[in-house]
Write a protein that holds these residues in place. Structure first.
Motif, PDB file in Angstrom:
ATOM      1  N   ASP A 219       0.671  -1.339   0.040  1.00 52.51           N
ATOM      2  CA  ASP A 219      -0.222   0.049  -0.147  1.00 52.51           C
ATOM      3  C   ASP A 219       1.046   1.364   0.124  1.00 52.51           C
ATOM      4  N   MET A 220       1.787   0.807   0.189  1.00 49.71           N
ATOM      5  CA  MET A 220       2.824   2.327   0.828  1.00 49.71           C
ATOM      6  C   MET A 220       4.151   1.682   1.084  1.00 49.71           C
ATOM      7  N   GLY A 221       5.250   3.177   1.307  1.00 47.95           N
ATOM      8  CA  GLY A 221       7.024   2.705   0.960  1.00 47.95           C
ATOM      9  C   GLY A 221       7.338   3.374   1.933  1.00 47.95           C
ATOM     10  N   ASN A 222       7.471   4.086   2.429  1.00 46.43           N
ATOM     11  CA  ASN A 222       8.804   4.315   3.732  1.00 46.43           C
ATOM     12  C   ASN A 222       8.688   6.306   3.937  1.00 46.43           C
ATOM     13  N   SER A 223       7.907   6.624   3.556  1.00 44.77           N
ATOM     14  CA  SER A 223       7.681   8.257   2.893  1.00 44.77           C
ATOM     15  C   SER A 223       6.471   8.536   4.268  1.00 44.77           C
ATOM     16  N   PRO A 224       7.061  10.010   5.012  1.00 48.06           N
ATOM     17  CA  PRO A 224       6.447  10.490   6.323  1.00 48.06           C
ATOM     18  C   PRO A 224       4.517  10.782   5.733  1.00 48.06           C
ATOM     19  N   PHE A 225       5.171  11.222   4.484  1.00 51.08           N
ATOM     20  CA  PHE A 225       3.880  11.144   3.865  1.00 51.08           C
ATOM     21  C   PHE A 225       2.463  10.499   4.184  1.00 51.08           C
ATOM     22  N   ASP A 226       2.732   9.039   3.178  1.00 49.05           N
ATOM     23  CA  ASP A 226       2.638   8.205   3.479  1.00 49.05           C
ATOM     24  C   ASP A 226       1.925   7.469   4.618  1.00 49.05           C
ATOM     25  N   TYR A 227       2.460   7.801   5.706  1.00 49.64           N
ATOM     26  CA  TYR A 227       1.668   7.524   6.632  1.00 49.64           C
ATOM     27  C   TYR A 227       0.593   8.550   7.493  1.00 49.64           C
ATOM     28  N   MET A 228       0.699   9.563   6.540  1.00 46.01           N
ATOM     29  CA  MET A 228       0.240  11.261   7.603  1.00 46.01           C
ATOM     30  C   MET A 228      -1.581  10.335   6.654  1.00 46.01           C
ATOM     31  N   GLU A 229      -0.976   9.817   5.640  1.00 46.56           N
ATOM     32  CA  GLU A 229      -1.764   9.634   4.678  1.00 46.56           C
ATOM     33  C   GLU A 229      -3.092   8.443   5.242  1.00 46.56           C
ATOM     34  N   ALA A 230      -1.825   6.990   5.571  1.00 54.86           N
ATOM     35  CA  ALA A 230      -2.771   6.493   6.286  1.00 54.86           C
ATOM     36  C   ALA A 230      -2.584   7.095   7.258  1.00 54.86           C
ATOM     37  N   ALA A 231      -2.560   7.693   8.499  1.00 55.41           N
ATOM     38  CA  ALA A 231      -3.435   8.060   9.984  1.00 55.41           C
ATOM     39  C   ALA A 231      -4.863   8.378   9.721  1.00 55.41           C
ATOM     40  N   LYS A 232      -5.151   8.491   7.542  1.00 64.33           N
ATOM     41  CA  LYS A 232      -6.660   9.413   7.837  1.00 64.33           C
ATOM     42  C   LYS A 232      -7.244   8.369   8.174  1.00 64.33           C
ATOM     43  N   THR A 233      -6.920   6.313   7.660  1.00 64.17           N
ATOM     44  CA  THR A 233      -8.301   5.743   7.802  1.00 64.17           C
ATOM     45  C   THR A 233      -7.996   4.918   9.048  1.00 64.17           C
ATOM     46  N   GLY A 234      -7.860   5.220   9.962  1.00 67.02           N
ATOM     47  CA  GLY A 234      -7.857   4.554  11.287  1.00 67.02           C
ATOM     48  C   GLY A 234      -7.578   3.358  11.325  1.00 67.02           C
ATOM     49  N   LYS A 235      -6.323   2.701  10.351  1.00 65.89           N
ATOM     50  CA  LYS A 235      -6.492   1.504  10.223  1.00 65.89           C
ATOM     51  C   LYS A 235      -4.833   1.583  10.812  1.00 65.89           C
ATOM     52  N   LYS A 236      -4.561   0.105  11.518  1.00 66.83           N
ATOM     53  CA  LYS A 236      -3.436   0.010  11.828  1.00 66.83           C
ATOM     54  C   LYS A 236      -2.317  -0.513  10.282  1.00 66.83           C
ATOM     55  N   VAL A 237      -0.792  -0.421  11.264  1.00 66.45           N
ATOM     56  CA  VAL A 237       0.099  -0.287   9.525  1.00 66.45           C
ATOM     57  C   VAL A 237       1.041  -1.350   9.916  1.00 66.45           C
ATOM     58  N   ALA A 238       0.837  -1.981   8.903  1.00 68.36           N
ATOM     59  CA  ALA A 238       1.533  -3.186   9.257  1.00 68.36           C
ATOM     60  C   ALA A 238       3.534  -2.528   8.303  1.00 68.36           C
ATOM     61  N   ALA A 239       4.827  -2.789   8.337  1.00 67.71           N
ATOM     62  CA  ALA A 239       5.782  -2.118   8.120  1.00 67.71           C
ATOM     63  C   ALA A 239       7.275  -2.573   8.027  1.00 67.71           C
ATOM     64  N   THR A 240       7.455  -3.443   7.169  1.00 66.79           N
ATOM     65  CA  THR A 240       8.559  -3.830   6.720  1.00 66.79           C
ATOM     66  C   THR A 240       9.397  -2.540   5.738  1.00 66.79           C
ATOM     67  N   THR A 241      11.290  -2.549   6.220  1.00 66.67           N
ATOM     68  CA  THR A 241      11.932  -1.526   5.729  1.00 66.67           C
ATOM     69  C   THR A 241      13.846  -2.076   5.901  1.00 66.67           C
ATOM     70  N   THR A 242      14.574  -1.794   4.955  1.00 68.44           N
ATOM     71  CA  THR A 242      15.894  -2.028   4.655  1.00 68.44           C
ATOM     72  C   THR A 242      16.436  -2.189   6.254  1.00 68.44           C
ATOM     73  N   ASN A 243      16.249  -1.019   7.210  1.00 68.18           N
ATOM     74  CA  ASN A 243      17.201  -0.803   8.625  1.00 68.18           C
ATOM     75  C   ASN A 243      16.310  -0.919   9.846  1.00 68.18           C
ATOM     76  N   GLY A 244      15.740   0.060   9.710  1.00 70.05           N
ATOM     77  CA  GLY A 244      14.737   0.646  10.900  1.00 70.05           C
ATOM     78  C   GLY A 244      14.335  -1.575  11.130  1.00 70.05           C
ATOM     79  N   THR A 245      13.446  -1.799  10.678  1.00 68.80           N
ATOM     80  CA  THR A 245      12.933  -3.050  11.556  1.00 68.80           C
ATOM     81  C   THR A 245      13.744  -3.462  11.929  1.00 68.80           C
ATOM     82  N   LEU A 246      14.851  -4.247  11.564  1.00 65.81           N
ATOM     83  CA  LEU A 246      15.503  -5.496  11.894  1.00 65.81           C
ATOM     84  C   LEU A 246      16.334  -4.790  12.954  1.00 65.81           C
ATOM     85  N   ALA A 247      16.861  -3.350  13.388  1.00 66.38           N
ATOM     86  CA  ALA A 247      17.549  -2.731  14.268  1.00 66.38           C
ATOM     87  C   ALA A 247      16.226  -3.189  15.616  1.00 66.38           C
ATOM     88  N   ILE A 248      14.714  -2.794  14.936  1.00 69.58           N
ATOM     89  CA  ILE A 248      13.845  -2.952  16.498  1.00 69.58           C
ATOM     90  C   ILE A 248      14.143  -4.404  16.767  1.00 69.58           C
TER      91      ILE A 248
END
Lengths: 234, 234
Positions: free
Chosen positions: B78-107
């Motif tokens: 549905d989306m990539g890794n832009s904060p503006f995508d996340y702003m749009e996603a917030a408007k839906t009220g839905k939960k988000v699942a995310a995987t990224t090259t480095n950040g989710t591995l660090a978590i």
């Protein structure tokens, strides 16, 4: 333009491609400072070895044997890891074999490079001049402390990056970061490094004289390099 | 006094003892900036997952699925890794699942910590205030780039170190180094970071707007944290 990159600890060496490049190994406190000092003072060669046992075997063959672990001389060896020990050793005319906690490991992990140079603040300008005059890309390999980042080796890497900027592309973020750090603190290297973890460890061992010596720039003009497993002069 | 240390890349995480401590995961460009933004804008939770397949499975369950590899959105998500995508996603009220090259591995590599917080320049002061108010030692975990050191995450770590100095002991050399670096360049973060390897990579992808957003301090006051595998607000 030639490229300069910096490996902040040997633990990250697998991320660096050393093939066809010049590696500069850095262990300011104190292994590479000792090596530069010893070679400049006239030691014919220094053989870096990873294990205490190998060092002992070379001692049996007539080498002066230097072994350090955790900052201290290992029992049964001729000397530890002080540049003043290396000055004394130089007077004998004998070859030296050396093993240290971090520095000799950084050398062995740099084996894939075309050339391996030994750098420290005591030969900073000699290293910079050598790197400018040759044609290969360069990777600075900071020995760190037991796999982790350390301040003094990174600062030296930054000093080289600052000296090469303009003639080399600072290829990775570590080169940019260490350069900025060096430029920010270069007027009080000793004061800044006094805060470092390793300086605090060494301070407890009463070797402030070694630290002061290691942070003095350009005492020597030599560029030691590893050839066939021995450190010799370029 | 509480201790602050900094793990410069997840590749060095085995050298950090996270037990009983608070880990702050940092992936300024762009994963943790996105997460802070999304949570502040009203996403109910973000589930970080290591693999694209896991992210796809959550998409099938009704999550908005964000997948990035090498800086780009993965096809079919549905989306990539832009904060503006996340702003749009917030408007839906839905939960988000995310995987990224480095950040989710660090978590996922910070799992041994008592608490895992999500930090970025957009919530810098909120992170500093939270860390001051609690009692545990802190390890900053920079996501880096494919195992290597990077500039933007280290700068953020240094910004936190600068903010905590006096109340925390800067325990390792990485904390001292990144603090000095941050203080040297803080008046022109964007100009300095424009030289970084990752910024150059991202510049080619035409996402300058994301970078400018990620380097703006304190847009939000939230402190997202990982609880039971989900990022939620503290």
């Amino acid at each position: 333009m030639k490229n300069l990159s910096i490996c902040l600890t040997p633990e990250l060496i697998h991320l660096s491609d050393l093939k066809g490049k010049v590696a500069v190994v850095i262990d300011v406190l104190r292994a590479t400072t000792c090596m530069v000092t010893g070679m400049a003072e006239g030691i014919p060669s220094i053989t870096p070895v990873a294990q205490v046992e190998e060092c002992k075997a070379l001692q049996a063959k007539g080498y002066i044997a230097a072994a350090e672990r955790g900052g201290k001389k290992v029992d049964g060896f001729d000397m530890g890891n002080s540049p003043f020990d290396y000055m004394e050793a130089a007077k004998t005319g004998k070859k030296v074999a050396a093993t240290t906690t971090n520095g000799t490991l950084a050398i062995s992990k740099s084996a894939a490079a075309d050339e391996i140079l030994i750098g420290a603040f005591v030969n900073l300008d000699a290293i910079i001049s050598y790197l400018k005059a040759q044609e290969k890309d360069v990777v600075m390999v900071a020995a760190g402390w037991q796999g982790n980042f350390n301040l003094e080796d990174s600062l030296f890497a930054g000093a080289v990056a600052a000296g090469l900027e303009g003639e080399f592309e600072l290829e990775d973020d570590a080169a940019l970061a260490t350069k900025v750090m060096y430029q920010a603190v270069k007027n009080d290297l000793a004061g800044f490094l006094a805060q470092s973890a390793h300086a605090k460890r060494l301070a407890k061992m009463d070797i402030q004289k070694d630290i002061d010596f290691a942070l003095t720039l350009n005492t020597y003009k030599v560029v030691p390099m590893v050839i066939n497993g021995e450190i010799v002069l370029a």
